[in-house]
Design a protein around this motif. Structure first.
Motif, PDB file in Angstrom:
ATOM      1  N   LEU A 115      -0.581  25.302  47.130  1.00  0.00           N
ATOM      2  CA  LEU A 115       0.348  26.335  47.570  1.00  0.00           C
ATOM      3  C   LEU A 115       0.331  27.495  46.587  1.00  0.00           C
ATOM      4  N   PRO A 116       0.432  28.717  47.077  1.00  0.00           N
ATOM      5  CA  PRO A 116       0.406  29.870  46.168  1.00  0.00           C
ATOM      6  C   PRO A 116       1.685  30.034  45.348  1.00  0.00           C
ATOM      7  N   PHE A 117       2.770  29.365  45.767  1.00  0.00           N
ATOM      8  CA  PHE A 117       4.042  29.521  45.073  1.00  0.00           C
ATOM      9  C   PHE A 117       4.692  28.159  44.829  1.00  0.00           C
ATOM     10  N   THR A 118       5.448  28.075  43.740  1.00  0.00           N
ATOM     11  CA  THR A 118       6.342  26.944  43.512  1.00  0.00           C
ATOM     12  C   THR A 118       7.769  27.450  43.701  1.00  0.00           C
ATOM     13  N   VAL A 119       8.457  26.898  44.690  1.00  0.00           N
ATOM     14  CA  VAL A 119       9.804  27.341  45.024  1.00  0.00           C
ATOM     15  C   VAL A 119      10.765  26.174  44.863  1.00  0.00           C
ATOM     16  N   THR A 120      11.807  26.361  44.075  1.00  0.00           N
ATOM     17  CA  THR A 120      12.853  25.354  43.915  1.00  0.00           C
ATOM     18  C   THR A 120      14.186  25.991  44.291  1.00  0.00           C
ATOM     19  N   SER A 121      15.095  25.192  44.841  1.00  0.00           N
ATOM     20  CA  SER A 121      16.389  25.721  45.275  1.00  0.00           C
ATOM     21  C   SER A 121      17.450  24.637  45.170  1.00  0.00           C
ATOM     22  N   TRP A 122      18.664  25.053  44.934  1.00  0.00           N
ATOM     23  CA  TRP A 122      19.773  24.114  44.867  1.00  0.00           C
ATOM     24  C   TRP A 122      21.071  24.842  45.233  1.00  0.00           C
ATOM     25  N   TYR A 123      22.024  24.052  45.721  1.00  0.00           N
ATOM     26  CA  TYR A 123      23.309  24.602  46.161  1.00  0.00           C
ATOM     27  C   TYR A 123      24.426  23.782  45.524  1.00  0.00           C
ATOM     28  N   LYS A 124      25.464  24.470  45.080  1.00  0.00           N
ATOM     29  CA  LYS A 124      26.628  23.764  44.535  1.00  0.00           C
ATOM     30  C   LYS A 124      27.910  24.431  45.032  1.00  0.00           C
ATOM     31  N   SER A 125      28.913  23.603  45.255  1.00  0.00           N
ATOM     32  CA  SER A 125      30.195  24.087  45.757  1.00  0.00           C
ATOM     33  C   SER A 125      31.046  24.618  44.621  1.00  0.00           C
ATOM     34  N   LEU A 126      31.716  25.728  44.864  1.00  0.00           N
ATOM     35  CA  LEU A 126      32.624  26.321  43.878  1.00  0.00           C
ATOM     36  C   LEU A 126      34.067  26.256  44.343  1.00  0.00           C
ATOM     37  N   GLY A 127      34.335  25.465  45.375  1.00  0.00           N
ATOM     38  CA  GLY A 127      35.676  25.363  45.934  1.00  0.00           C
ATOM     39  C   GLY A 127      35.603  25.160  47.432  1.00  0.00           C
ATOM     40  N   ARG A 128      36.771  25.213  48.087  1.00  0.00           N
ATOM     41  CA  ARG A 128      36.817  24.982  49.524  1.00  0.00           C
ATOM     42  C   ARG A 128      36.169  26.101  50.313  1.00  0.00           C
ATOM     43  N   THR A 129      36.173  27.317  49.767  1.00  0.00           N
ATOM     44  CA  THR A 129      35.653  28.458  50.532  1.00  0.00           C
ATOM     45  C   THR A 129      34.551  29.213  49.803  1.00  0.00           C
ATOM     46  N   ARG A 130      34.014  28.665  48.708  1.00  0.00           N
ATOM     47  CA  ARG A 130      32.978  29.373  47.963  1.00  0.00           C
ATOM     48  C   ARG A 130      31.875  28.403  47.571  1.00  0.00           C
ATOM     49  N   GLY A 131      30.663  28.914  47.540  1.00  0.00           N
ATOM     50  CA  GLY A 131      29.520  28.124  47.120  1.00  0.00           C
ATOM     51  C   GLY A 131      28.463  29.019  46.493  1.00  0.00           C
ATOM     52  N   GLU A 132      27.586  28.396  45.739  1.00  0.00           N
ATOM     53  CA  GLU A 132      26.525  29.132  45.044  1.00  0.00           C
ATOM     54  C   GLU A 132      25.172  28.552  45.411  1.00  0.00           C
ATOM     55  N   LEU A 133      24.251  29.405  45.836  1.00  0.00           N
ATOM     56  CA  LEU A 133      22.900  28.984  46.197  1.00  0.00           C
ATOM     57  C   LEU A 133      21.905  29.693  45.293  1.00  0.00           C
ATOM     58  N   ASN A 134      21.044  28.918  44.640  1.00  0.00           N
ATOM     59  CA  ASN A 134      20.068  29.453  43.690  1.00  0.00           C
ATOM     60  C   ASN A 134      18.651  29.171  44.183  1.00  0.00           C
ATOM     61  N   VAL A 135      17.775  30.127  43.972  1.00  0.00           N
ATOM     62  CA  VAL A 135      16.369  29.993  44.335  1.00  0.00           C
ATOM     63  C   VAL A 135      15.528  30.504  43.178  1.00  0.00           C
ATOM     64  N   LYS A 136      14.486  29.759  42.845  1.00  0.00           N
ATOM     65  CA  LYS A 136      13.534  30.190  41.815  1.00  0.00           C
ATOM     66  C   LYS A 136      12.126  30.127  42.393  1.00  0.00           C
ATOM     67  N   ILE A 137      11.374  31.195  42.241  1.00  0.00           N
ATOM     68  CA  ILE A 137      10.027  31.259  42.782  1.00  0.00           C
ATOM     69  C   ILE A 137       9.053  31.667  41.686  1.00  0.00           C
ATOM     70  N   ARG A 138       7.942  30.951  41.622  1.00  0.00           N
ATOM     71  CA  ARG A 138       6.898  31.240  40.641  1.00  0.00           C
ATOM     72  C   ARG A 138       5.552  31.365  41.341  1.00  0.00           C
ATOM     73  N   ALA A 139       4.789  32.393  41.003  1.00  0.00           N
ATOM     74  CA  ALA A 139       3.475  32.622  41.602  1.00  0.00           C
ATOM     75  C   ALA A 139       2.433  31.786  40.866  1.00  0.00           C
ATOM     76  N   ASP A 140       1.805  30.851  41.571  1.00  0.00           N
ATOM     77  CA  ASP A 140       0.829  29.946  40.956  1.00  0.00           C
ATOM     78  C   ASP A 140      -0.609  30.380  41.265  1.00  0.00           C
ATOM     79  N   PHE A 141      -0.922  31.627  40.976  1.00  0.00           N
ATOM     80  CA  PHE A 141      -2.292  32.097  41.112  1.00  0.00           C
ATOM     81  C   PHE A 141      -2.578  33.052  39.956  1.00  0.00           C
ATOM     82  N   PRO A 142      -3.845  33.393  39.715  1.00  0.00           N
ATOM     83  CA  PRO A 142      -4.196  34.207  38.539  1.00  0.00           C
ATOM     84  C   PRO A 142      -3.436  35.521  38.478  1.00  0.00           C
ATOM     85  N   SER A 143      -3.223  35.984  37.246  1.00  0.00           N
ATOM     86  CA  SER A 143      -2.453  37.212  37.032  1.00  0.00           C
ATOM     87  C   SER A 143      -3.182  38.448  37.542  1.00  0.00           C
ATOM     88  N   SER A 144      -4.479  38.329  37.821  1.00  0.00           N
ATOM     89  CA  SER A 144      -5.226  39.463  38.367  1.00  0.00           C
ATOM     90  C   SER A 144      -4.908  39.712  39.835  1.00  0.00           C
TER      91      SER A 144
END
Length: 503
Positions: free
Chosen positions: A342-371
């Motif tokens: 795969l050209p990318f490594t993608v990780t994601s996670w979600y956590k609750s901050l209360g009854r009406t709020r939540g936080e979703l995080n995504v991290k993406i890294r390009a796994d191909f040469p810098s050129s």
């Protein structure tokens, strides 16, 4: 293989309506075909049902029917009938090529605007066929002779069917409109036997006497990656659908030869015995070769009819006399996740901050040469149905408020460019409406139990997930000219590139 007749129908609200029919052998009547369409495809016999629930091959009242719907948002059905023990896969392929020809000759606008890439509806529509009944019947007449597939090349059909579309009041030859830059010899145009020679000759997909001022060859290796990625970035399942597309503007009758870095062998040679299969499959001979992708194990490969298979089996090089203009040289599929990256490594996670709020995080890294640089990397992020506000932050790219689409319960994070080896992070604070006391639950917590996956779209030029490479592209023509050759690679996301969310 013998086809008794071919019929075209339009999918409409009141059922499938007849457009045209060509009877090749007088073995299946039009009433029998209409009865099959009414009882099976329209569901009058077993109750209403969609065509997606009907098998593509149906034996009905002593007749075998093969049917196919045109690609895209089309409302055209093609049905082939036979009373013989025919090759149904060949019949399916014939219908596929027939629908492509009809789409080319009967586009939404006209064939000239289609050839010049003017804005038109890309799907084949029944109304376009009804506007040109004589042309449709001419194509059905030439595609098969006494039930045997005969002419399925657009270049040959242009000389056999009568249709001269016009653009801005000027009459334009259909073949010139398709190929745009061709210069035809006047003597060839006036020759009565030119069309017959193109059909019955050794290379019916290419005509003699083609001349270009500048000889050019464009080769595009395109791979579409579909994958299901775990929340930790690991690949769960996936496949690669690849193809080599070519644009050939060469004079005369050139012979082309392409060398790939892959080493293929027949499935029977690799230990998988299947007499009826035409697929070719390769296996890495060592761990080192597999790691450097010097070999690519393919599950399936399909060649254009111009390819000389006997040469391919002997030296694993693709020899062919190319058609004029644009065509697909070959297509292949790789489904073993060990044989592509795969050209990318993608990780994601979600956590609750209360009854009406939540936080979703995504991290993406390009796994191909810098050129290399990826373009239009867009992460499509799901939102709960009760979302009222989204605050987004990212280390790169665009996170505008206009990207939030509450009607579709999604937002997206756009990276116009992402260089190889780089990494970016995204965070979204999601605010939802509070749950009612009667329901006794929080919309955010209900969403947490089954967070929809994140979807990814991207384009990575000059990169292939399988490691496919064109080692050489040679062109030989008796006149000895040296053409200009262009080779490009592109990897993009398939229809279902998804990443699961951890919570």
């Amino acid at each position: 293989m013998t086809i008794s007749c071919v019929a075209l129908f339009a999918q409409e609200a009141r059922g499938n309506k007849y457009i045209a029919l060509k009877d090749y052998r007088r073995e299946v009547t039009a009433k029998e075909v209409q009865r099959f369409v009414d009882e099976v495809l329209s569901g009058r016999r077993d109750g209403p049902k969609s065509t997606s629930q009907v098998s593509p091959v149906v034996h009905h009242d002593g007749v075998s029917y093969v049917w196919k719907r045109a690609s895209g948002k089309s409302n055209v059905l093609a049905v082939a009938a036979t009373r013989w023990d025919a090759n149904v896969l060949a019949m399916q392929e014939t219908l596929h090529q027939l629908l492509d020809l009809l789409k080319m000759f009967c586009p939404g606008g006209n064939i000239v605007s289609n050839a010049l890439s003017l804005p038109t509806n890309s799907a084949l529509k029944a109304d376009a066929l009804r506007e040109k009944p004589a042309l449709v019947l001419s194509i059905l007449e030439e595609v098969a002779d006494f039930g045997y597939p005969q002419v399925t090349q657009a270049e040959s059909l242009c000389d056999l069917v009568l249709d001269t579309p016009s653009l801005e009041g000027k009459t334009v030859n259909t073949l010139d409109a398709l190929l745009r830059r061709r210069k035809k010899d006047a003597a060839e145009d006036s020759s009565a036997g030119a069309a017959t020679l193109g059909v019955t000759g050794a290379v019916p997909w290419r005509k003699h006497g083609i001349v270009y001022k500048k000889n050019e060859v464009y080769l595009d290796a395109i791979e579409r990656v579909s994958a299901l990625v775990g929340a930790d970035g690991s690949l769960i399942s996936g496949r690669v659908n690849g193809s080599i597309q070519m644009k050939v503007y060469l004079s005369g009758m050139p012979e082309c030869k392409i060398g790939l870095n892959d080493k293929f062998m027949m499935e029977a040679e690799s230990g998988f015995q299947q007499a009826t299969s035409t697929a070719l499959e390769g296996r890495p001979t060592s761990v080192a070769q597999k790691a450097c992708r010097s070999q690519v194990a393919l599950d399936y490969i399909k060649f254009h009819q111009a390819v000389k298979l006997q040469h391919y089996e002997s030296d694993h090089q693709v020899h062919f006399v190319p058609p004029d203009g644009e065509f697909e040289l070959l297509s292949y599929t790789v489904s073993d996740t060990k044989n592509f990256t795969l050209p990318f490594t993608v990780t994601s996670w979600y956590k609750s901050l209360g009854r009406t709020r939540g936080e979703l995080n995504v991290k993406i890294r390009a796994d191909f040469p810098s050129s290399l640089v990826a373009f239009q990397v867009i992460t499509w992020i799901p939102l709960p149905k009760s979302t009222v506000k989204v605050n987004m932050q990212a280390t790169g790219g665009k996170t505008k408020s206009k990207y939030v689409d509450l009607a579709k319960n999604q937002t997206h994070w756009k990276l116009s460019e992402l260089r190889g080896g780089k990494e970016h992070k995204f965070k979204a604070i999601i605010e939802t409406m509070a749950g009612t006391q009667l329901s006794g639950s929080s919309p955010t917590k209900d969403w947490e139990k089954a967070v929809p996956p994140i979807k990814l779209t991207f384009q990575v030029p000059m990169f292939t997930s399988t490691g496919l490479r064109i080692r050489f592209l040679k062109v030989h023509e008796k006149s000895g000219y040296q053409p200009v050759k262009w080779v490009r690679y592109l990897t993009c996301a398939g229809d279902d590139y998804e990443v699961r969310v951890s919570h």
